[in-house]
Motif scaffolding. Sequence first.
Motif, PDB file in Angstrom:
ATOM      1  N   SER A 146      61.418  33.670  -4.746  1.00 27.76           N
ATOM      2  CA  SER A 146      62.592  32.579  -5.118  1.00 27.76           C
ATOM      3  C   SER A 146      63.284  31.993  -3.931  1.00 27.76           C
ATOM      4  O   SER A 146      63.593  32.625  -2.866  1.00 27.76           O
ATOM      5  CB  SER A 146      63.634  33.511  -6.014  1.00 27.76           C
ATOM      6  OG  SER A 146      64.746  32.655  -6.031  1.00 27.76           O
ATOM      7  N   PRO A 147      63.387  30.577  -4.134  1.00 33.96           N
ATOM      8  CA  PRO A 147      64.240  29.806  -2.990  1.00 33.96           C
ATOM      9  C   PRO A 147      65.448  30.317  -2.421  1.00 33.96           C
ATOM     10  O   PRO A 147      65.715  30.386  -1.442  1.00 33.96           O
ATOM     11  CB  PRO A 147      64.439  28.700  -3.483  1.00 33.96           C
ATOM     12  CG  PRO A 147      63.131  28.274  -4.407  1.00 33.96           C
ATOM     13  CD  PRO A 147      63.181  29.759  -5.243  1.00 33.96           C
ATOM     14  N   GLU A 196      64.273  17.483  13.009  1.00 34.17           N
ATOM     15  CA  GLU A 196      64.760  18.817  12.669  1.00 34.17           C
ATOM     16  C   GLU A 196      65.603  18.637  11.463  1.00 34.17           C
ATOM     17  O   GLU A 196      65.583  19.641  10.348  1.00 34.17           O
ATOM     18  CB  GLU A 196      65.602  19.706  13.727  1.00 34.17           C
ATOM     19  CG  GLU A 196      66.010  20.849  13.317  1.00 34.17           C
ATOM     20  CD  GLU A 196      67.169  20.997  12.573  1.00 34.17           C
ATOM     21  OE1 GLU A 196      67.653  21.624  11.447  1.00 34.17           O
ATOM     22  OE2 GLU A 196      68.354  20.314  12.830  1.00 34.17           O
ATOM     23  N   ARG A 197      66.466  17.446  11.502  1.00 36.45           N
ATOM     24  CA  ARG A 197      67.185  17.037  10.189  1.00 36.45           C
ATOM     25  C   ARG A 197      66.319  16.682   9.036  1.00 36.45           C
ATOM     26  O   ARG A 197      66.771  17.172   7.823  1.00 36.45           O
ATOM     27  CB  ARG A 197      68.174  15.927  10.711  1.00 36.45           C
ATOM     28  CG  ARG A 197      69.168  15.645   9.485  1.00 36.45           C
ATOM     29  CD  ARG A 197      70.028  14.642   9.619  1.00 36.45           C
ATOM     30  NE  ARG A 197      70.918  14.409   8.664  1.00 36.45           N
ATOM     31  CZ  ARG A 197      71.711  13.237   8.697  1.00 36.45           C
ATOM     32  NH1 ARG A 197      71.622  12.506   9.640  1.00 36.45           N
ATOM     33  NH2 ARG A 197      72.483  13.062   7.542  1.00 36.45           N
ATOM     34  N   ALA A 198      65.082  16.232   9.374  1.00 34.17           N
ATOM     35  CA  ALA A 198      64.221  16.011   8.301  1.00 34.17           C
ATOM     36  C   ALA A 198      63.669  17.191   7.663  1.00 34.17           C
ATOM     37  O   ALA A 198      63.618  17.486   6.701  1.00 34.17           O
ATOM     38  CB  ALA A 198      62.916  15.174   8.459  1.00 34.17           C
ATOM     39  N   ILE A 199      63.199  18.262   8.413  1.00 33.89           N
ATOM     40  CA  ILE A 199      63.054  19.553   7.978  1.00 33.89           C
ATOM     41  C   ILE A 199      64.009  20.245   7.223  1.00 33.89           C
ATOM     42  O   ILE A 199      63.792  20.918   6.179  1.00 33.89           O
ATOM     43  CB  ILE A 199      62.562  20.500   9.399  1.00 33.89           C
ATOM     44  CG1 ILE A 199      61.358  19.845   9.861  1.00 33.89           C
ATOM     45  CG2 ILE A 199      62.441  22.019   8.996  1.00 33.89           C
ATOM     46  CD1 ILE A 199      61.097  20.455  11.251  1.00 33.89           C
ATOM     47  N   ARG A 200      65.366  20.234   7.705  1.00 28.76           N
ATOM     48  CA  ARG A 200      66.474  20.852   7.105  1.00 28.76           C
ATOM     49  C   ARG A 200      66.694  20.168   5.773  1.00 28.76           C
ATOM     50  O   ARG A 200      66.735  20.885   4.898  1.00 28.76           O
ATOM     51  CB  ARG A 200      67.901  20.485   8.062  1.00 28.76           C
ATOM     52  CG  ARG A 200      68.944  21.121   7.246  1.00 28.76           C
ATOM     53  CD  ARG A 200      70.138  20.836   8.302  1.00 28.76           C
ATOM     54  NE  ARG A 200      70.072  21.099   9.586  1.00 28.76           N
ATOM     55  CZ  ARG A 200      70.626  22.365  10.086  1.00 28.76           C
ATOM     56  NH1 ARG A 200      71.451  23.284   9.209  1.00 28.76           N
ATOM     57  NH2 ARG A 200      70.581  22.652  11.342  1.00 28.76           N
ATOM     58  N   THR A 201      66.626  18.932   5.440  1.00 30.65           N
ATOM     59  CA  THR A 201      66.508  18.148   4.143  1.00 30.65           C
ATOM     60  C   THR A 201      65.511  18.860   3.319  1.00 30.65           C
ATOM     61  O   THR A 201      65.711  18.966   2.250  1.00 30.65           O
ATOM     62  CB  THR A 201      66.443  16.837   4.406  1.00 30.65           C
ATOM     63  OG1 THR A 201      67.775  16.403   5.189  1.00 30.65           O
ATOM     64  CG2 THR A 201      66.590  16.021   3.148  1.00 30.65           C
ATOM     65  N   GLN A 202      64.237  19.052   3.783  1.00 31.96           N
ATOM     66  CA  GLN A 202      63.213  19.400   2.809  1.00 31.96           C
ATOM     67  C   GLN A 202      63.416  20.845   2.537  1.00 31.96           C
ATOM     68  O   GLN A 202      63.247  20.989   1.261  1.00 31.96           O
ATOM     69  CB  GLN A 202      62.014  19.329   3.687  1.00 31.96           C
ATOM     70  CG  GLN A 202      61.255  17.890   3.949  1.00 31.96           C
ATOM     71  CD  GLN A 202      60.027  18.044   4.639  1.00 31.96           C
ATOM     72  OE1 GLN A 202      59.797  18.707   5.636  1.00 31.96           O
ATOM     73  NE2 GLN A 202      59.121  17.118   4.349  1.00 31.96           N
ATOM     74  N   ALA A 203      64.070  21.432   3.428  1.00 34.22           N
ATOM     75  CA  ALA A 203      64.435  22.995   2.900  1.00 34.22           C
ATOM     76  C   ALA A 203      65.661  23.017   1.954  1.00 34.22           C
ATOM     77  O   ALA A 203      65.369  23.579   0.771  1.00 34.22           O
ATOM     78  CB  ALA A 203      64.803  24.022   4.113  1.00 34.22           C
ATOM     79  N   ARG A 205      66.027  20.496  -0.448  1.00 31.83           N
ATOM     80  CA  ARG A 205      65.616  20.054  -1.414  1.00 31.83           C
ATOM     81  C   ARG A 205      64.590  21.083  -2.150  1.00 31.83           C
ATOM     82  O   ARG A 205      64.577  20.811  -3.384  1.00 31.83           O
ATOM     83  CB  ARG A 205      64.841  18.636  -1.132  1.00 31.83           C
ATOM     84  CG  ARG A 205      65.542  17.518  -0.683  1.00 31.83           C
ATOM     85  CD  ARG A 205      64.630  16.113  -0.443  1.00 31.83           C
ATOM     86  NE  ARG A 205      65.314  15.196  -0.043  1.00 31.83           N
ATOM     87  CZ  ARG A 205      64.760  13.994   0.580  1.00 31.83           C
ATOM     88  NH1 ARG A 205      63.565  14.034   0.888  1.00 31.83           N
ATOM     89  NH2 ARG A 205      65.698  12.891   0.951  1.00 31.83           N
ATOM     90  N   ALA A 206      64.039  21.791  -1.560  1.00 39.71           N
ATOM     91  CA  ALA A 206      63.249  23.045  -1.995  1.00 39.71           C
ATOM     92  C   ALA A 206      64.012  23.981  -2.631  1.00 39.71           C
ATOM     93  O   ALA A 206      63.368  25.023  -3.097  1.00 39.71           O
ATOM     94  CB  ALA A 206      62.156  23.372  -0.980  1.00 39.71           C
ATOM     95  N   GLY A 207      65.228  24.224  -2.279  1.00 35.73           N
ATOM     96  CA  GLY A 207      66.293  24.998  -3.006  1.00 35.73           C
ATOM     97  C   GLY A 207      66.840  26.299  -2.007  1.00 35.73           C
ATOM     98  O   GLY A 207      67.245  27.078  -2.467  1.00 35.73           O
TER      99      GLY A 207
END
Length: 248
Positions: A146-147, A196-203, A205-207
Motif C-alpha cells: 500500500s502506498p 528532485e521536486r519532480a520526483i517528490r511530486t510523482q511520489a 501523486r502515487a499516494g
Amino acid sequence: MNQPVLMLKSPLLQVPHGFTTREGGVSPAPFDSLNLGISTADRPDCVLENRRRVLAAFGNPPVVGLSQVHGNQVHVVETAGEREGDGVLTSTPGLLLRVTVADCYPILLHDPLRGVVGALHAGWRGVVLGILPRALELMQARYGSSPDDIRVAVGPGISGPNFQVGPEVLEQFERQDLAFAWPDPEHSGRYRLDLERAIRTQAQRAGICPQHYWALGRCTYADPLFFSHRRDRGQTGRMWALIMLPSQ
C-alpha cells in the motif's frame, strides 16, 4: 592509514542501506577515491578494491546490479545477477540491490509491512518515463504493498540551480505538469530544472505520505563530497545506492 568508506543513510529506512560518497577508496585523481564505476578510465584494480570495501560493509551478500539505460524498466528479482534496466525490487532477504549514479538521482524503497525493498536510477529521462510511479505500481501488483506503507528515500543528485536543460527537455516535463523550472540567467533559451521536486511530486501523486518521503538534499554538482559527471565533464567516478532486507 586507510580512510573508512563513507556512506550516507536515510532515517526513514530501517533496513541495511547506504548512499556512497567519494570517501574511503583507493583510486587516484580524478577518480579519488571511492570510484565504483568499472566502465570509467580508472585503474580496474582500484575499482575492484573500492567495490570490495563497500560490499564488505554489508557482509558480502549476493548482489543484484543493473546495466542502466535511462529507461523505466523495473525488475522483480529473487536471485543475484545483472539485469538491463533502471530499477529492481525484491522480497528476498539477504539480496543486495544496487544502482549506480553520478548526477542522476538514486531512489531507495522499503515497505516494512510486506517486506519489500527496491532501488531505482532516476535521471531526467527516467523521471519523464515515470520509473518511480512504475515501481510503486509494481510493488502494489506483485506484493500487495500500500502506498501508505512505502518509504521513499532519495539520495544525492544534481540540484535545480545546477541542472541546465533545453526547451526540448522542458517540454517533456511540461506535458506531465512536472516542469519545476526557471529561465537560465546565464544562457538565453535554456532553463534550470528541479528534478528532485519532480520526483517528490510523482511520489505524492502515487499516494506516498509526505512523512514517508525523504530526500538527502545535497547536490552532486556543487558538493565535492560527490562525483558529478556534468561538473567534471565525464572525467569522474561513480557512486552506488544500496539496500537489502536483513538475512533471516
